[in-house]
Enzyme design. Structure first.
Site, PDB file in Angstrom:
ATOM      1  N   GLY A  18       0.771  -1.232   0.000  1.00  0.00           N
ATOM      2  CA  GLY A  18       0.000   0.000   0.000  1.00  0.00           C
ATOM      3  C   GLY A  18       0.804   1.284   0.000  1.00  0.00           C
ATOM      4  O   GLY A  18       0.213   2.367  -0.040  1.00  0.00           O
ATOM      5  N   GLY A  20       2.893   2.219  -2.369  1.00  0.00           N
ATOM      6  CA  GLY A  20       3.026   2.722  -3.724  1.00  0.00           C
ATOM      7  C   GLY A  20       4.271   2.285  -4.454  1.00  0.00           C
ATOM      8  O   GLY A  20       4.708   2.950  -5.406  1.00  0.00           O
ATOM      9  N   LYS A  21       4.838   1.132  -4.065  1.00  0.00           N
ATOM     10  CA  LYS A  21       6.081   0.727  -4.736  1.00  0.00           C
ATOM     11  C   LYS A  21       5.846   0.361  -6.204  1.00  0.00           C
ATOM     12  O   LYS A  21       6.704   0.612  -7.046  1.00  0.00           O
ATOM     13  CB  LYS A  21       6.772  -0.415  -3.994  1.00  0.00           C
ATOM     14  CG  LYS A  21       6.007  -1.698  -3.840  1.00  0.00           C
ATOM     15  CD  LYS A  21       6.851  -2.721  -3.096  1.00  0.00           C
ATOM     16  CE  LYS A  21       6.098  -4.027  -2.902  1.00  0.00           C
ATOM     17  NZ  LYS A  21       4.980  -3.904  -1.946  1.00  0.00           N
ATOM     18  N   THR A  22       4.687  -0.214  -6.522  1.00  0.00           N
ATOM     19  CA  THR A  22       4.406  -0.524  -7.924  1.00  0.00           C
ATOM     20  C   THR A  22       4.302   0.756  -8.753  1.00  0.00           C
ATOM     21  O   THR A  22       4.863   0.849  -9.853  1.00  0.00           O
ATOM     22  CB  THR A  22       3.102  -1.332  -8.048  1.00  0.00           C
ATOM     23  OG1 THR A  22       3.273  -2.604  -7.411  1.00  0.00           O
ATOM     24  CG2 THR A  22       2.735  -1.557  -9.507  1.00  0.00           C
ATOM     25  N   SER A  23       3.617   1.753  -8.225  1.00  0.00           N
ATOM     26  CA  SER A  23       3.501   3.032  -8.936  1.00  0.00           C
ATOM     27  C   SER A  23       4.865   3.658  -9.151  1.00  0.00           C
ATOM     28  O   SER A  23       5.171   4.179 -10.234  1.00  0.00           O
ATOM     29  CB  SER A  23       2.600   3.995  -8.146  1.00  0.00           C
ATOM     30  OG  SER A  23       1.302   3.468  -7.993  1.00  0.00           O
ATOM     31  N   ASP A  45       4.973  -9.857  -7.664  1.00  0.00           N
ATOM     32  CA  ASP A  45       3.902  -9.742  -6.671  1.00  0.00           C
ATOM     33  C   ASP A  45       2.738 -10.628  -7.107  1.00  0.00           C
ATOM     34  O   ASP A  45       2.240 -10.499  -8.232  1.00  0.00           O
ATOM     35  CB  ASP A  45       3.447  -8.280  -6.594  1.00  0.00           C
ATOM     36  CG  ASP A  45       2.457  -8.034  -5.475  1.00  0.00           C
ATOM     37  OD1 ASP A  45       1.823  -9.002  -5.007  1.00  0.00           O
ATOM     38  OD2 ASP A  45       2.313  -6.874  -5.062  1.00  0.00           O
ATOM     39  N   THR A 503      -3.996  -2.056  -3.401  1.00  0.00           N
ATOM     40  CA  THR A 503      -3.149  -3.096  -2.820  1.00  0.00           C
ATOM     41  C   THR A 503      -3.661  -3.601  -1.477  1.00  0.00           C
ATOM     42  O   THR A 503      -3.754  -4.815  -1.270  1.00  0.00           O
ATOM     43  CB  THR A 503      -1.694  -2.593  -2.698  1.00  0.00           C
ATOM     44  OG1 THR A 503      -1.213  -2.260  -4.001  1.00  0.00           O
ATOM     45  CG2 THR A 503      -0.801  -3.659  -2.095  1.00  0.00           C
TER      46      THR A 503
END
Length: 591
Positions: A18, A20-23, A45, A503
């Site tokens: 949550g 924001g690592k993917t963003s 992931d 997430t």
């Protein structure tokens, strides 16, 4: 972003769910590709939303992103890898051992540590073998291996002899048993991670004390293993555009205070602050703006958020929970969603309704217990399960029993295995079982609970002795009765705590699946820290409200039969006053 001035070839992004690592990983990949560099973006992931962020269907092989000519992306599937790996390890015993023994073995290989190792196995194929990615200038990894995984894979090659002779059933070395043939690739992978000239590890966090603590722990753990080239991204930094908006003013103040008190471990790292996005970072255009100064949003003509069937607040949920008059209430969820706060709020509300309540928490700051003890709230007692103490006691017990006759390499492996998340889970489990037994005569509220995987391990006598008692001769009554108690919906009520974001909601859904596998049906979901019920005028917050709506609706329509919506709090929800505010927020949900 400073690390993009001279970026290393490999960029690893890590952080709790949550943050924001993917963003952030997607944004960096897009910005590098826009420079004309060939970039591969990879996620392992299990609930990856790369497809959604990039708006491109992805597979387990590099897929071109049409709107970014030099970018290819792929979703590796550690769940599938873990399934194949599990079958490779268990398959030879089908028809040889009793069905119960095979089922126990399957469960042994279905936990988070097997998934962790399988994910690293997928990483290693790309990072340890340079030929696999030779056509790319940069490889961006959405998820980084944990320090625990790296420690396991840097242990000496005493694996084979130890595993062949080991009968203790340790929790993580079992998943490692099938990986010995690839030790060279793993060594090259670990070496590449520690090489600051080719790899940067990017810690992604939020401007919140709990997120900073988690980032500091991860940073320290990885630095101990030689991974020193680290960069910190503080994502979601809010700056108020509307001085008359009290919620916006409070949000900026809370964020500023958290940054000012950041742990020293990460305070000295090179840092990038990313402004809070007005909505989800979806699509290439929004990703290209990440890291730039946030443009002021002109006052949008957005309607007031409205749900046709508005979720109740926490107060209504407490009314239902109190009807039985006794039992166990478990607040479960991933780190950072506020399960300790929700558990404490429920406990205070039940005590103020006249019930005897015992609250057991793992809150390291112990704000709740200190304040309640001072005010002496009648009917409420507060205890604390100390994971460090429970784990230390359990580790000493295992070393004295299972490790007594091992040679030096075997003891080293066992000691390392006992540092894993699995060990803490089992150690805390024993304290948890004792606390649950007190629910016969009043309410017990806990923010600590075993995962569905652990519960299933306990459903087998063999697995129980291997994973919990090790070589103990007797089963404590509290443990013997735990599984029936947890599966009794009139005795145990599970609250799944999440946030109104992609997430956290999807991770909570996976947690619910785990619980259902263990024959435990959650009682309700609690969506914490929502902006939807609040009267805000700041344009960023108004758009954030709109962004929350589909995730609230997803929980209501897909995942939960009961939903409680808890508003974001202007003041940190600590102490009796703060906990009472959370339950009293019921009235604001009906305006």
């Amino acid at each position: 972003m400073k690390f993009l001035e001279t970026p290393t070839r490999n960029l690893f992004f890590t952080g709790k769910g949550g943050v924001g690592k993917t963003s952030m990983a997607c944004a960096i990949a897009v910005q590098l590709a826009d420079r004309g560099l060939r970039v591969l973006l990879v996620s392992t992931d299990p609930a990856s939303n790369l497809d959604e962020v990039l708006r491109t269907p992805l597979a387990s092989h590099p897929t071109p992103i049409e709107s970014v000519p030099n970018l290819l992306a792929m979703n590796l599937d550690p769940e599938a890898a873990a399934k194949e790996y599990r079958e490779r390890m268990v398959g030879p015993y089908r028809g040889v051992l009793p069905d119960a023994a095979v089922a126990s073995m399957e469960e042994q290989f279905s936990g988070s540590c097997t998934l962790e190792i399988a994910a690293f196995d997928e990483f290693a194929k790309l990072l340890g073998d340079k030929e696999a990615t030779s056509q790319f200038d940069h490889v961006v990894f959405d998820t980084a291996p944990t320090g625990h995984t790296l420690r396991l894979l840097t242990l000496p090659s005493a694996w084979s002899g130890y595993i062949e002779n080991n009968t203790t059933g340790t929790s993580c070395l079992g998943p490692l048993a099938g990986l010995q043939a690839q030790t060279l690739i793993y060594k090259q992978t670990v070496d590449a991670l520690a090489d600051g000239d080719c790899t940067t590890l990017v810690l992604v966090t939020r401007p919140e004390p709990s997120a900073f603590r988690e980032a500091a722990r991860t940073s320290s753990e990885l630095q101990e293993l030689g991974v020193h080239n680290q960069h910190l991204i503080v994502n979601g930094v809010f700056k108020n555009q509307t001085p008359t908006d009290e919620i916006a003013t409070a949000m900026q103040r809370r964020g500023d205070e958290a940054v000012a008190s950041m742990p020293e471990t990460i305070a000295g790292l090179d840092r990038t602050s990313v402004p809070l996005a007005s909505g989800g970072l979806m699509g290439v255009d929004s990703l290209r703006r990440v890291g730039q100064a946030e443009l002021k949003i002109q006052s949008p003509t957005l309607p007031t958020p409205h749900l046709p069937d508005y979720p109740n607040g926490l107060g209504s949920l407490v009314d239902e929970l109190s009807a039985v008059g006794h039992g166990v209430i478990l607040a479960m969820g991933k780190g950072g969603v506020g399960k300790t706060t929700v558990a404490a709020s429920v406990a205070v509300a039940l005590a103020e309704r006249g019930f005897d309540v015992h609250l057991s928490t793992t809150d390291p700051a112990a704000h709740v217990s200190a304040t309640i003890a001072a005010d002496e709230l009648p009917g409420l007692s507060v205890g604390r399960i100390d994971p460090a103490k429970e784990t230390a006691d359990y580790t000493a017990e295992v070393m004295q029993t299972a490790g007594r006759d091992l040679d030096a390499p075997g003891k080293a492996l066992l000691e390392e295995d006992l540092r894993s998340p699995c060990t803490e889970e089992i150690a805390v489990f024993r304290a948890f079982a004792k606390a649950v037994s007190k629910g016969e005569n009043g309410f017990v509220v806990l923010d600590t609970a075993p995962t569905g995987h652990t519960i299933l391990l306990l459903d087998s006598a063999l697995a129980y002795h291997r994973e919990v008692t090790r070589q103990a001769s007797q089963m404590p009554e509290s443990v013997e009765q735990l599984l029936p108690r947890l599966r009794d919906p009139d005795f145990t009520r599970v609250l799944v705590v999440t946030l109104p974001e992609a997430t956290p909601v999807h991770e909570a859904a996976r947690l619910q699946q785990d619980l259902r596998r263990a024959e435990i049906e959650p009682f309700a979901w609690v969506i914490n820290q929502s902006l939807v019920p609040l009267a805000v005028t700041d344009p960023t917050l108004r758009q954030r409200q709109q962004h929350e709506l589909p995730f609230i609706e997803e929980v209501k329509s897909t995942h939960a039969s009961r939903v409680a919506l808890v508003p974001w709090q202007s003041e940190p929800p600590t102490g009796l006053a703060g906990l009472r505010r959370i339950v009293a927020a019921e009235s604001s949900l009906t305006q």
